[in-house]
Design an enzyme around this catalytic site. Structure first.
Site, PDB file in Angstrom:
ATOM      1  N   ILE A   1     -62.488  10.603   3.176  1.00 25.10           N
ATOM      2  CA  ILE A   1     -62.204  12.045   3.460  1.00 25.10           C
ATOM      3  C   ILE A   1     -61.213  12.759   4.288  1.00 25.10           C
ATOM      4  CG2 ILE A   1     -64.414  11.573   5.028  1.00 25.10           C
ATOM      5  CD1 ILE A   1     -64.701  14.534   5.058  1.00 25.10           C
ATOM      6  N   SER A   2     -59.702  12.683   4.309  1.00 26.05           N
ATOM      7  CA  SER A   2     -59.080  13.244   4.754  1.00 26.05           C
ATOM      8  C   SER A   2     -59.844  13.002   6.196  1.00 26.05           C
ATOM      9  CB  SER A   2     -58.123  14.123   3.899  1.00 26.05           C
ATOM     10  OG  SER A   2     -57.638  13.857   2.804  1.00 26.05           O
TER      11      SER A   2
END
Length: 220
Positions: free
Chosen positions: A66-67
């Site tokens: 998840i960025s």
């Protein structure tokens, strides 16, 4: 009581995250509102929710992440500045967080995920939140042709070149936002459709997981 306390803690952490995004140069009010509203910790497994509002990428398994909040906010800002509304395709659903941000901002969101476990997990989370995100399991480098054209396409993985299928699914004046480069880093790049031509703009360098698929990198 414990749940109420946790909710307050997470609310405070979201506020801190938004203030940090402002310091990093994110100024669009719609983007900041969305980041303050969407509960990022719900896209993390319960054991790792304390890390949800840290400014860093976090593993969600299967070689994916998840960025970090800044990266998501940066790409979202690029989209809203060029395409404030309309139909948007996301390539790489991952946790579902980016799709939730776009849905909150009023876009009609379509998203493609190639890893079945992540597709199922994100479907459960987005469904539990009551979001009307359209999802499909498949090769993201080929887009979602049946639902094209799109006002905007966001790619959440690094590609060697822009997939021709994605360029072809843009509406007139539509924008493709995609990290272009190799394993050492990728330049955030925007392609704007003008008839059969595409204007190219390059911006900052980031580090994304590779875009795997027929028009991307091969899976090792």
């Amino acid at each position: 009581m414990a749940e109420q306390q946790d909710a307050r803690v997470y609310s405070d952490r979201r506020h801190e995250m938004v203030e940090q995004l402002k310091r990093y140069g994110i100024t669009n009010s719609k983007v900041l509102e969305a980041f303050n509203a969407v509960e990022r910790h719900l896209f993390f497994d319960a054991a790792y929710r304390d890390f949800a509002y840290d400014d860093g990428a976090f593993s969600i398994g299967y070689g994916q992440t998840i960025s970090q909040p800044y990266t998501v906010a940066y790409m979202t800002s690029m989209l809203v500045e060029r395409c404030p509304s309309g139909k948007v395709l996301e390539i790489g659903t991952g946790s579902g967080y980016q799709a939730a941000i776009l849905e909150y901002m009023g876009y009609s969101v379509y998203t493609v995920e190639r890893i079945e476990a992540l597709f199922r997990r994100s479907s459960l989370i987005l469904g539990a939140l009551g979001l009307t995100v359209h999802q499909i399991l498949g090769d993201g480098t080929l887009g979602w042709e049946e639902e094209a054209p799109y006002s905007g396409i966001i790619v959440t993985a690094g590609a060697p070149e822009p997939p021709s299928a994605l360029l072809g699914q843009l509406a007139e004046e539509g924008v493709l936002i995609i990290p272009i480069g190799d394993s050492t880093g990728q330049r955030m790049t925007v392609f704007t459709r003008r008839g059969e031509m595409f204007q190219r703009e390059e911006f900052h360098t980031f580090a994304f997981v590779p875009l795997i698929g027929r028009e991307g990198w091969r899976e090792e």
